[in-house]
Scaffold this motif. Structure first.
Motif, PDB file in Angstrom:
ATOM      1  N   ARG A 127       0.831  -1.218   0.000  1.00 29.06           N
ATOM      2  CA  ARG A 127       0.000   0.000   0.000  1.00 29.06           C
ATOM      3  C   ARG A 127       0.860   1.260   0.000  1.00 29.06           C
ATOM      4  NH1 ARG A 127      -4.495   0.559   4.362  1.00 29.06           N
ATOM      5  NH2 ARG A 127      -4.798   2.490   3.228  1.00 29.06           N
ATOM      6  N   LEU A 128       1.994   1.201   0.692  1.00 23.55           N
ATOM      7  CA  LEU A 128       2.824   2.414   0.807  1.00 23.55           C
ATOM      8  C   LEU A 128       3.518   2.765  -0.514  1.00 23.55           C
ATOM      9  CD1 LEU A 128       4.031   4.632   2.676  1.00 23.55           C
ATOM     10  CD2 LEU A 128       5.980   3.100   3.019  1.00 23.55           C
ATOM     11  N   TRP A 129       3.996   1.737  -1.225  1.00 27.24           N
ATOM     12  CA  TRP A 129       4.859   1.975  -2.395  1.00 27.24           C
ATOM     13  C   TRP A 129       4.250   2.968  -3.402  1.00 27.24           C
ATOM     14  CZ3 TRP A 129       9.758  -0.025  -2.436  1.00 27.24           C
ATOM     15  CH2 TRP A 129      10.487   0.119  -3.626  1.00 27.24           C
ATOM     16  N   PRO A 130       2.997   2.736  -3.849  1.00 28.57           N
ATOM     17  CA  PRO A 130       2.431   3.686  -4.828  1.00 28.57           C
ATOM     18  C   PRO A 130       2.250   5.098  -4.254  1.00 28.57           C
ATOM     19  CG  PRO A 130       0.819   1.985  -4.227  1.00 28.57           C
ATOM     20  CD  PRO A 130       2.114   1.575  -3.622  1.00 28.57           C
ATOM     21  N   LEU A 131       2.039   5.196  -2.942  1.00 24.40           N
ATOM     22  CA  LEU A 131       1.932   6.538  -2.340  1.00 24.40           C
ATOM     23  C   LEU A 131       3.283   7.250  -2.405  1.00 24.40           C
ATOM     24  CD1 LEU A 131      -0.232   5.733   0.836  1.00 24.40           C
ATOM     25  CD2 LEU A 131      -0.972   6.912  -1.251  1.00 24.40           C
ATOM     26  N   LEU A 132       4.345   6.491  -2.148  1.00 27.87           N
ATOM     27  CA  LEU A 132       5.678   7.096  -2.229  1.00 27.87           C
ATOM     28  C   LEU A 132       5.973   7.516  -3.672  1.00 27.87           C
ATOM     29  CD1 LEU A 132       7.789   4.762   0.128  1.00 27.87           C
ATOM     30  CD2 LEU A 132       6.673   6.931   0.675  1.00 27.87           C
ATOM     31  N   GLU A 133       5.550   6.679  -4.621  1.00 27.68           N
ATOM     32  CA  GLU A 133       5.756   7.047  -6.034  1.00 27.68           C
ATOM     33  C   GLU A 133       5.005   8.328  -6.366  1.00 27.68           C
ATOM     34  OE1 GLU A 133       6.762   3.064  -8.546  1.00 27.68           O
ATOM     35  OE2 GLU A 133       4.628   3.404  -8.191  1.00 27.68           O
ATOM     36  N   GLU A 134       3.774   8.403  -5.874  1.00 28.55           N
ATOM     37  CA  GLU A 134       2.962   9.591  -6.181  1.00 28.55           C
ATOM     38  C   GLU A 134       3.560  10.848  -5.534  1.00 28.55           C
ATOM     39  OE1 GLU A 134      -1.139   9.151  -4.929  1.00 28.55           O
ATOM     40  OE2 GLU A 134      -1.389  11.336  -4.883  1.00 28.55           O
ATOM     41  N   TYR A 135       3.863  10.768  -4.249  1.00 27.28           N
ATOM     42  CA  TYR A 135       4.312  11.973  -3.527  1.00 27.28           C
ATOM     43  C   TYR A 135       5.714  12.411  -3.946  1.00 27.28           C
ATOM     44  CZ  TYR A 135       0.355  11.009  -0.426  1.00 27.28           C
ATOM     45  OH  TYR A 135      -0.891  10.780   0.083  1.00 27.28           O
ATOM     46  N   SER A 136       6.544  11.458  -4.389  1.00 32.21           N
ATOM     47  CA  SER A 136       7.901  11.850  -4.796  1.00 32.21           C
ATOM     48  C   SER A 136       7.968  12.097  -6.303  1.00 32.21           C
ATOM     49  CB  SER A 136       8.909  10.767  -4.397  1.00 32.21           C
ATOM     50  OG  SER A 136       8.613   9.572  -5.099  1.00 32.21           O
ATOM     51  N   ASP A 137       6.842  11.835  -7.000  1.00 38.75           N
ATOM     52  CA  ASP A 137       6.794  11.982  -8.455  1.00 38.75           C
ATOM     53  C   ASP A 137       7.879  11.133  -9.111  1.00 38.75           C
ATOM     54  OD1 ASP A 137       5.684  12.935 -10.795  1.00 38.75           O
ATOM     55  OD2 ASP A 137       7.084  14.629 -10.924  1.00 38.75           O
ATOM     56  N   GLN A 138       8.026   9.918  -8.599  1.00 43.71           N
ATOM     57  CA  GLN A 138       9.109   9.056  -9.060  1.00 43.71           C
ATOM     58  C   GLN A 138       8.633   7.618  -9.180  1.00 43.71           C
ATOM     59  OE1 GLN A 138      12.475   9.757  -9.904  1.00 43.71           O
ATOM     60  NE2 GLN A 138      12.246   7.646 -10.613  1.00 43.71           N
ATOM     61  N   ARG A 139       8.569   7.085 -10.397  1.00 41.96           N
ATOM     62  CA  ARG A 139       8.297   5.650 -10.551  1.00 41.96           C
ATOM     63  C   ARG A 139       9.508   4.879 -10.039  1.00 41.96           C
ATOM     64  NH1 ARG A 139       4.545   3.515 -14.243  1.00 41.96           N
ATOM     65  NH2 ARG A 139       5.276   1.546 -13.371  1.00 41.96           N
ATOM     66  N   PHE A 140       9.274   3.772  -9.382  1.00 36.77           N
ATOM     67  CA  PHE A 140      10.392   2.934  -8.903  1.00 36.77           C
ATOM     68  C   PHE A 140      10.056   1.498  -9.266  1.00 36.77           C
ATOM     69  CE2 PHE A 140      13.493   2.565  -5.027  1.00 36.77           C
ATOM     70  CZ  PHE A 140      14.280   1.679  -5.742  1.00 36.77           C
TER      71      PHE A 140
END
Ligand SMILES: NC(=O)c1ccc[n+]([C@@H]2O[C@H](COP(=O)([O-])OP(=O)(O)OC[C@H]3O[C@@H](n4cnc5c(N)ncnc54)[C@H](OP(=O)(O)O)[C@@H]3O)[C@@H](O)[C@H]2O)c1
Length: 307
Positions: free
Chosen positions: A291-304
């Motif tokens: 659940r956290l991973w896509p939020l981090l991608e969204e908030y950092s504007d960075q696909r990982f």
């Protein structure tokens, strides 16, 4: 295996980057890596403070191989430039994600992109840096990402539905949830790398309770007031200096037996030699990680993406 934090295995030939390396745990980890023979890249936001740290390491570790690069983890351009500087290297054996706000502001503040500042500093910048540094980690056999967690993860809830703390900000919540998020990230990163067949591993550590008043004085790096020394020494029974606080991260970085997904901390919980420790169920949870991973991608504007 027994581990002596004062007799490290040789790290000659390794390159290690440490964020927030001009002070505290980041500085002492850098010094210990340099003493073990590694080439150490101190990633710091202030050139003068970085230079003071470089001079201190050179003074204290004759022959040390150290350099500084600029990195402000709250500034996306700075993170991208630092990652580019790392990716240009032949190798990167360890990326230590250490920079952090440890005394968050009383009132909620945001970075230039509208993200809550403690989350941005302690987590989002590191997420982006690790994502962009993957090419050099990938081509370095046995490379590791080491994330700085905290005992604070034991003492707080994780509000995944309010990660930006718009509803429930206070300085304690901001710090604790940022450290929970970084631990969740570290364990999830390892699971994703395993699933992708990557040779890179991700380990998580906590430094116990480490205060500057219990830390050796070093010009330009650690100069606590007499009052701070006095106050911190009153807590000597359960605290340690940041030189010892660096030990769990150094072990996770250099111990040949340490493996991805492991958690290290001081043997006596708040202080002592580094040993395997038990992370909270929340921070180890696959469900929370997913659940956290896509939020981090969204908030950092960075696909990982891995693999
Ligand atoms: N000390 C403890 O007991 C303890 C316990 C649990 C976890 N930790 C974790 O260990 C890590 C280090 O803690 P510490 O006690 O050594 O803290 P510290 O002495 O305050 O050092 C923090 C470092 O992070 C840097 N930093 C802060 N914001 C930054 C930014 N935007 N960009 C780049 N660098 C930035 C600081 O640079 P400036 O000098 O430029 O501000 C400094 O070098 C943190 O992640 C903390 O959460 C510490």
């Amino acid at each position: 295996m027994t581990w002596d934090p004062e007799a490290l295995p040789h790290a000659v030939g390794k390159t290690i980057a440490v964020t927030g390396a001009n002070a505290g745990i980041g500085y002492f980890a850098s010094e210990q890596f340099a003493r073990a023979g590694a080439h150490v890249i101190l990633a710091c936001r202030d050139p003068e403070r970085a230079e003071a740290a470089i001079s201190a390491i050179r003074r204290r570790v004759p022959g040390a191989s150290v350099e500084a690069i600029l990195l402000d983890v709250t500034d996306r351009e700075s993170v991208a430039a630092a990652a580019e500087a790392l990716v240009e290297r032949e190798r990167l054996d360890v990326l230590m994600l250490n920079a952090g706000i440890v005394h968050p502001p009383k009132r909620r503040a945001t970075d230039a992109y509208g993200n809550e500042l403690v989350l941005a500093t302690n987590v989002l910048g590191h997420f982006k840096l690790a994502a962009l540094a993957m090419p050099v980690l990938d081509r370095t056999a046995g490379a590791r990402v080491v994330s700085l967690g905290s005992l604070a993860t034991l003492l707080a809830r994780f509000p995944l539905d309010d990660l930006q703390l718009e509803k429930s900000y206070n300085s304690w919540n901001a710090y604790a949830q940022s450290k929970i998020a970084l631990q969740v990230f570290g364990f999830e990163l390892d699971r994703r790398m395993r699933a992708a067949g990557s040779g890179v591993s991700s380990l998580v550590v906590h430094p116990g309770y480490s205060t500057s008043g219990r830390t050796p004085g070093i010009r330009g790096v650690n100069q606590p007031s007499r009052l701070k020394r006095f106050a911190d020494n009153l807590q000597a029974a359960w605290t340690q200096g940041k030189d010892h606080g660096a030990w769990s991260a150094v072990r996770a970085s250099l111990d040949p037996d340490a493996q991805g997904g492991q958690y290290y901390g001081p043997r006596e919980v708040t202080k002592g030699a580094p040993a395997r420790a038990r992370a909270t169920r929340t921070t180890r949870s696959r469900r929370v990680g997913a659940r956290l991973w896509p939020l981090l991608e969204e908030y950092s504007d960075q696909r990982f993406d891995l693999g």
